[in-house]
Design a protein around this motif. Structure first.
Motif, PDB file in Angstrom:
ATOM      1  N   MET A 536       0.829  -1.207   0.000  1.00 55.17           N
ATOM      2  CA  MET A 536       0.000   0.000   0.000  1.00 55.17           C
ATOM      3  C   MET A 536       0.861   1.254   0.000  1.00 55.17           C
ATOM      4  SD  MET A 536      -3.311  -0.937   2.385  1.00 55.17           S
ATOM      5  CE  MET A 536      -2.401  -1.629   3.765  1.00 55.17           C
ATOM      6  N   GLU A 537       1.933   1.250   0.779  1.00 61.39           N
ATOM      7  CA  GLU A 537       2.822   2.405   0.788  1.00 61.39           C
ATOM      8  C   GLU A 537       3.486   2.595  -0.580  1.00 61.39           C
ATOM      9  OE1 GLU A 537       6.579   4.157   3.403  1.00 61.39           O
ATOM     10  OE2 GLU A 537       5.470   2.388   4.085  1.00 61.39           O
ATOM     11  N   GLY A 540       1.096   4.131  -2.955  1.00 60.90           N
ATOM     12  CA  GLY A 540       1.048   5.569  -2.731  1.00 60.90           C
ATOM     13  C   GLY A 540       2.219   6.281  -3.383  1.00 60.90           C
ATOM     14  N   GLY A 541       3.422   5.705  -3.254  1.00 58.13           N
ATOM     15  CA  GLY A 541       4.600   6.313  -3.864  1.00 58.13           C
ATOM     16  C   GLY A 541       4.509   6.358  -5.376  1.00 58.13           C
ATOM     17  N   ALA A 542       3.959   5.279  -5.988  1.00 58.08           N
ATOM     18  CA  ALA A 542       3.833   5.255  -7.448  1.00 58.08           C
ATOM     19  C   ALA A 542       2.842   6.315  -7.924  1.00 58.08           C
ATOM     20  CB  ALA A 542       3.396   3.865  -7.904  1.00 58.08           C
ATOM     21  N   HIS A 543       1.702   6.451  -7.234  1.00 59.93           N
ATOM     22  CA  HIS A 543       0.736   7.494  -7.616  1.00 59.93           C
ATOM     23  C   HIS A 543       1.320   8.882  -7.377  1.00 59.93           C
ATOM     24  CE1 HIS A 543      -2.718   5.124  -8.773  1.00 59.93           C
ATOM     25  NE2 HIS A 543      -2.606   4.373  -7.691  1.00 59.93           N
ATOM     26  N   GLN A 544       2.151   9.008  -6.357  1.00 60.66           N
ATOM     27  CA  GLN A 544       2.816  10.294  -6.126  1.00 60.66           C
ATOM     28  C   GLN A 544       3.741  10.631  -7.290  1.00 60.66           C
ATOM     29  OE1 GLN A 544       4.526  10.701  -2.212  1.00 60.66           O
ATOM     30  NE2 GLN A 544       6.076  12.129  -2.933  1.00 60.66           N
ATOM     31  N   TRP A 549      -2.240  13.101  -6.686  1.00 55.05           N
ATOM     32  CA  TRP A 549      -2.128  13.332  -5.244  1.00 55.05           C
ATOM     33  C   TRP A 549      -3.255  12.680  -4.466  1.00 55.05           C
ATOM     34  CZ3 TRP A 549       2.418  14.546  -6.129  1.00 55.05           C
ATOM     35  CH2 TRP A 549       2.798  15.514  -7.040  1.00 55.05           C
ATOM     36  N   GLN A 550      -4.461  12.644  -5.033  1.00 58.58           N
ATOM     37  CA  GLN A 550      -5.598  12.089  -4.306  1.00 58.58           C
ATOM     38  C   GLN A 550      -5.402  10.598  -4.043  1.00 58.58           C
ATOM     39  OE1 GLN A 550      -8.195  13.816  -2.960  1.00 58.58           O
ATOM     40  NE2 GLN A 550      -8.674  11.841  -1.995  1.00 58.58           N
ATOM     41  N   ARG A 551      -5.037   9.853  -5.101  1.00 59.24           N
ATOM     42  CA  ARG A 551      -4.840   8.417  -4.910  1.00 59.24           C
ATOM     43  C   ARG A 551      -3.623   8.138  -4.026  1.00 59.24           C
ATOM     44  NH1 ARG A 551      -6.897   8.098 -10.322  1.00 59.24           N
ATOM     45  NH2 ARG A 551      -8.682   6.669 -10.444  1.00 59.24           N
ATOM     46  N   ALA A 552      -2.583   8.964  -4.172  1.00 60.86           N
ATOM     47  CA  ALA A 552      -1.405   8.779  -3.323  1.00 60.86           C
ATOM     48  C   ALA A 552      -1.779   8.940  -1.858  1.00 60.86           C
ATOM     49  CB  ALA A 552      -0.320   9.779  -3.711  1.00 60.86           C
ATOM     50  N   ALA A 553      -2.546   9.999  -1.539  1.00 60.17           N
ATOM     51  CA  ALA A 553      -2.961  10.212  -0.149  1.00 60.17           C
ATOM     52  C   ALA A 553      -3.845   9.069   0.336  1.00 60.17           C
ATOM     53  CB  ALA A 553      -3.696  11.548  -0.031  1.00 60.17           C
ATOM     54  N   LEU A 560      -1.177   3.785   6.640  1.00 61.14           N
ATOM     55  CA  LEU A 560      -1.065   4.359   7.974  1.00 61.14           C
ATOM     56  C   LEU A 560      -2.064   3.713   8.931  1.00 61.14           C
ATOM     57  CD1 LEU A 560       0.040   6.460   9.931  1.00 61.14           C
ATOM     58  CD2 LEU A 560      -1.608   8.103   9.003  1.00 61.14           C
ATOM     59  N   SER A 561      -3.275   3.466   8.466  1.00 59.80           N
ATOM     60  CA  SER A 561      -4.281   2.828   9.329  1.00 59.80           C
ATOM     61  C   SER A 561      -3.795   1.471   9.817  1.00 59.80           C
ATOM     62  CB  SER A 561      -5.597   2.677   8.566  1.00 59.80           C
ATOM     63  OG  SER A 561      -6.123   3.936   8.215  1.00 59.80           O
ATOM     64  N   GLN A 562      -3.143   0.719   8.916  1.00 60.81           N
ATOM     65  CA  GLN A 562      -2.629  -0.591   9.331  1.00 60.81           C
ATOM     66  C   GLN A 562      -1.512  -0.435  10.354  1.00 60.81           C
ATOM     67  OE1 GLN A 562      -1.967  -3.797   6.389  1.00 60.81           O
ATOM     68  NE2 GLN A 562       0.134  -3.855   7.147  1.00 60.81           N
ATOM     69  N   ARG A 563      -0.612   0.530  10.133  1.00 57.52           N
ATOM     70  CA  ARG A 563       0.489   0.735  11.081  1.00 57.52           C
ATOM     71  C   ARG A 563      -0.049   1.195  12.434  1.00 57.52           C
ATOM     72  NH1 ARG A 563       4.465  -2.056   8.626  1.00 57.52           N
ATOM     73  NH2 ARG A 563       4.946  -1.245   6.557  1.00 57.52           N
TER      74      ARG A 563
END
Length: 700
Positions: A536-537, A540-544, A549-553, A560-563
C-alpha cells in the motif's frame, strides 16, 4: 587454430570442434577466408544502385556444429582487428543445451562490453535500440555466434555502415537483406593432417602419411572429429595413426544421426568407449554443467567424487579433446576493455564443446533418473554453499557469518573478499544459467529457491544493488515463477515488491503499479501484514510519482491505518510525513500541517530528536507556503533548538540557513546574515557540506 575466445556474455560452447593449442595457429580454410575478405571489400546492393549503405554489412558463416565455423569467424575477426578500432564484441545466441538466448539478454551483454548501463527490466525493443545507438558512433566488429535464425540477428545489426556483423549459423538467415553467405564443408586433407599433427607430433604422421590421409577421410574433414581422433592418439603415445583409422572403420554408423554428424558421432564413440567407467559417467553428467562451463567443484559435485579426482579427470578430458580450458577473459566474455585484477584469480574452468552436448544427452539414458537428479541436486547444493561463502567473506571479522564460514571445508572458503569477487565475476554467466535452468526444470524447486536467494545476496554484497539491478530483476522474476508454481503467496508478494521497486526506479511507473497491486493481493492471500502494508505504501509512492495526489494520499492513509492498528511508531511517523508531502503538493496546507505535526509528536515519543527537528522544519515550510511567515519562523527556530539538543551540527546548519531565508522574506537581512554566519561556523566544525531539510519531493 585460434587461441582463447573472448566474447560478451557467458562462456559459450567452445570453438566448434577445434581446440586451442600452443601458438594459436589456425589451419586451412584459406579459400573461405579469401571469399569472406572479398565480400567485405565488394560493393553492396545499395552502393551499386547509388544509395548509401544504411546498415552494417552482414557476413554469414554457415555450417554444422563441429565444422569449425566459430573458429573461422574468430580468425576472420583477428585478421580484421585493426580495421575496427573500437573492438570486437562476441556473443552467443544459443545456449549449450540448444535454447535460444533472448534478444534482451544478448543486448545487455553487448552493451555491457562497452560499459553502457542498462535499465533493469527493459524490454527487447528498448535494449535493441540502445545497442544500435551505442554502435552508431563506433567502428565495431560484432560476432554473433550460433544464431538460430534471422530474428535473432536483425535487431542487433547496427545502423552504421562502418561496423561489420559476422553471424555464425547452421543455415541461411532469410529476411536479412544483402547477407553474404559462406558455407563450410570439410577441411582439405593438408589442413586436416596439420591439425592432427598438433596432437600426435610429426613422427607418427611422417612414418605413415597414407594412414593420416585415411584418418582425415574417416573424420569427413570435420575439425571436431579430427580433434577427438587426435586426442585419442595424444592419450596413447604408442598407438599409430593406422590404429585409430582401423578402430574408426570398425565402428558402425548410427543411423539415428544425420549423415553430416555421423563422423563426429563415431569419433566421439571411439573416445568415449575408451574411458574408464567413472570417467565416462562424469563426462555424461557434464552435459548438465550450466552454460557448458565446468570446474573441479561442478564436476566433483556431479560425479560425487573428490575435488582432486575431478580436477585430474578434467585435465584428462582436455587432453583428449573433450573439453578445452578457459582463461578468465574467455569465461567472463568481453573483448572490450577488460583488465583482470591480479588478485582475482578464478578457479580453473573448462568449457564443453556445444557439438558434444547432444551426444552426451543421448548417453544419459544409461543412468537411472533418480541418480541423475541426485547428481544435479549435489551440483546445486555445492553452488549454494559457494555463494554463501562468497557472501560471508564480505562481512567483518567476528560476525556470525564469518564464524560459520570458518567451519566450512577449505575448498569452499575464499581467502579474502577480492578472491571471492573474482570468482563471482568469472562464474556469473554460469551461475545465472544455473538459476534459470533449475527454475525451468521444476524438479528441484527448493534448491532452486536457495540458489537464487544466495546469488541475489552475493551479487548485492560484491557489486551493490544498483550495479547489479539488471541481474537482480531477472532473479526476482525466477523467484516469482517458483512462488506462482507452488502458490507461495508470501514469496510472490516479496518478489513482486522487489520487481515493482526496480520498475519504479527506472521510470516504468505504470508497470510498478501493476506489480504493487499484485503484491497487495498476494500479501492478503498470505495474511502477511508487512507485505500488504509495504504494497500500500508503494502504491502511494507510485501514484505520487504520477502526480495523482488524491490516490497517493488514499493509499498512504490505508497504510497508515494498518500501522496505527499495530502500534508501529517509526512507520507511522514516516507515513505521516509522506501524507504531509502529498497534501503540500496538492495545496491542502491545513492537512499537510496536521500530518507533519503528528509526525513530530511521534518522533518526540520515540525520543528521536533529529527526526523531530526535520518534521518541524517541514511544518515550517508548509506554514511558509500557506502565507504564515511569522509562524514558519517560530517553528523553524524550534526545530533549530531540537537539532542542537540532538548534537547534529550539520542539521543545525541546514536549519539555520532555513531561518535565514525566512528572515530575508520577512525583510530582516541583518538577522539573516547572523544566522548564515552561524551556519557557516557549524559547517566548518563538521568539515563537510550541509544538506537541505526537505521531503523527498517537495520543491520551492
Amino acid at each position: 587454430m585460434p587461441g582463447a575466445v573472448v566474447r560478451a556474455g557467458a562462456v559459450e560452447g567452445p570453438p566448434e570442434g577445434e581446440r586451442a593449442v600452443a601458438g594459436g595457429e589456425f589451419f586451412g580454410r584459406l579459400r573461405e577466408l579469401k571469399s569472406l575478405h572479398a565480400d567485405i571489400e565488394g560493393a553492396g546492393l545499395n552502393t551499386i544502385s547509388g544509395r548509401k549503405e544504411p546498415r552494417a554489412r552482414v557476413l554469414l558463416i554457415a555450417g554444422r556444429p563441429g565444422s569449425g565455423r566459430t573458429s573461422l569467424a574468430r580468425e576472420l575477426a583477428r585478421q580484421l582487428r585493426d580495421r575496427y578500432p573500437d573492438g570486437t564484441v562476441r556473443t552467443r545466441l544459443t545456449e549449450s543445451g540448444g535454447a535460444r538466448v533472448p534478444t534482451e539478454r544478448t543486448a545487455r551483454e553487448i552493451l555491457g562490453a562497452f560499459g553502457v548501463a542498462t535499465p533493469p527490466g527493459a524490454g527487447e525493443d528498448e535494449l535493441s535500440e540502445m545497442v544500435r545507438e551505442a554502435l552508431s558512433v563506433r567502428r565495431v566488429l560484432l560476432l554473433l555466434d550460433d544464431a538460430a535464425d534471422a530474428g535473432q540477428v536483425d535487431p542487433l545489426v547496427p545502423d552504421n555502415p562502418d561496423c561489420l556483423v559476422v553471424a555464425v549459423s547452421r543455415g541461411p538467415l532469410t529476411g536479412i537483406p544483402d547477407v553474404r553467405p559462406c558455407t563450410l564443408g570439410g577441411m582439405d586433407t593438408k589442413a586436416a593432417i596439420e591439425l592432427l599433427t598438433r596432437f600426435t607430433g610429426a613422427v607418427r604422421i611422417t612414418v605413415d602419411p597414407q594412414a593420416a590421409e585415411s584418418l582425415a577421410e574417416e573424420c569427413g574433414g570435420q575439425p571436431a572429429a579430427l580433434v577427438l581422433a587426435g586426442g585419442w592418439l595424444a592419450a596413447r603415445p604408442m598407438a599409430s595413426v593406422a590404429d585409430v583409422s582401423k578402430r574408426l572403420r570398425a565402428l558402425p554408423h548410427d543411423p539415428e544421426w544425420p549423415v553430416g554428424i555421423r563422423p563426429l558421432a563415431r569419433a566421439f564413440r571411439l573416445v568415449y568407449e575408451s574411458l574408464p567407467q567413472p570417467a565416462a559417467r562424469m563426462l555424461r553428467l557434464l552435459a548438465f554443467a550450466p552454460a557448458g562451463i565446468t570446474d573441479a567443484h561442478t564436476a566433483s559435485a556431479l560425479a560425487g567424487c573428490s575435488m582432486s579426482d575431478a580436477a585430474a579427470l578434467l585435465d584428462d578430458f582436455a587432453v583428449r579433446g573433450l573439453l578445452r580450458t578457459a582463461d578468465d577473459r574467455t569465461a567472463r566474455g568481453t573483448e572490450r576493455p577488460y583488465r583482470p585484477d591480479p588478485e582475482r584469480v578464478p578457479l580453473d574452468q573448462y568449457v564443453l564443446p556445444g557439438c558434444l552436448v547432444p551426444l552426451l544427452r543421448v548417453l544419459l539414458a544409461e543412468d537411472r533418473p533418480a541418480e541423475v537428479q541426485l547428481a544435479r541436486a549435489r551440483m546445486l547444493e555445492r553452488t549454494v554453499r559457494l555463494l554463501q561463502s562468497c557472501r560471508a567473506v564480505t562481512d567483518p571479522e567476528g560476525s556470525p557469518a564469518r564464524k560459520r564460514l570458518a567451519g566450512l571445508p577449505r575448498a569452499l572458503r575464499f581467502p579474502n573478499a577480492e578472491a571471492a569477487a573474482g570468482w563471482l565475476y568469472s562464474r556469473q554467466p554460469a551461475l545465472l544459467a544455473a538459476a534459470r535452468l533449475a527454475v525451468a526444470d521444476g524438479e528441484l524447486d527448493t534448491l532452486a529457491r536457495r540458489l537464487v536467494a544466495a546469488l541475489v545476496r552475493a551479487l548485492a554484497a560484491h557489486r551493490g544493488t544498483e550495479a547489479a539491478a539488471p541481474e537482480l530483476y531477472g532473479l526476482h522474476q525466477l523467484v516469482l515463477d517458483i512462488a506462482e508454481r507452488h502458490e507461495l503467496y508470501r514469496e510472490q508478494a516479496a518478489a513482486l515488491l522487489n520487481i515493482g521497486d526496480l520498475d519504479a526506479r527506472t521510470g516504468r511507473t505504470h508497470d510498478a503499479l501493476a506489480r504493487y497491486r499484485a503484491a497487495l493481493d498476494a500479501g492478503r492471500a498470505a495474511g502477511d501484514l508487512y507485505a500488504t502494508g509495504r504494497a500500500m505504501e508503494s502504491l502511494g509512492g507510485a501514484h505520487q510519482d504520477l502526480q495523482d495526489w488524491q490516490r497517493a494520499a488514499d493509499w498512504y492513509g490505508r497504510a497508515l491505518s494498518q500501522r496505527l492498528s499495530r502500534g508501529e511508531r517509526a512507520d507511522e511517523a514516516r507515513l505521516y510525513g509522506r501524507l504531509g508531502t502529498v497534501h503540500t503538493y496538492a495545496g491542502r496546507y491545513g492537512e499537510a500541517l496536521r500530518n507533519w505535526r503528528a509526525a513530530t509528536a511521534i518522533h518526540r515519543r520515540l525520543g528521536d530528536l533529529p527526526g523531530q527537528a526535520r518534521s518541524l522544519s517541514e511544518a515550517a515550510r508548509v506554514q511558509e507556503y500557506a502565507g504564515r511567515p511569522q509562524e514558519s519562523l517560530r517553528t523553524c527556530q524550534e526545530a533549530v533548538e531540537w537539532a542542537r539538543l540532538a548534537g547534529d551540527l550539520r542539521l543545525q546548519a541546514a536549519l539555520q540557513l532555513r531561518v535565514a531565508d525566512t528572515l530575508d522574506r520577512l525583510g530582516d537581512p541583518a538577522a539573516a546574515r547572523l544566522h548564515r554566519a552561524t551556519a557557516e561556523r557549524l559547517l566548518l566544525e563538521t568539515e563537510g557540506n550541509t544538506y537541505e531539510i526537505r521531503s523527498a519531493v517537495v520543491e520551492d
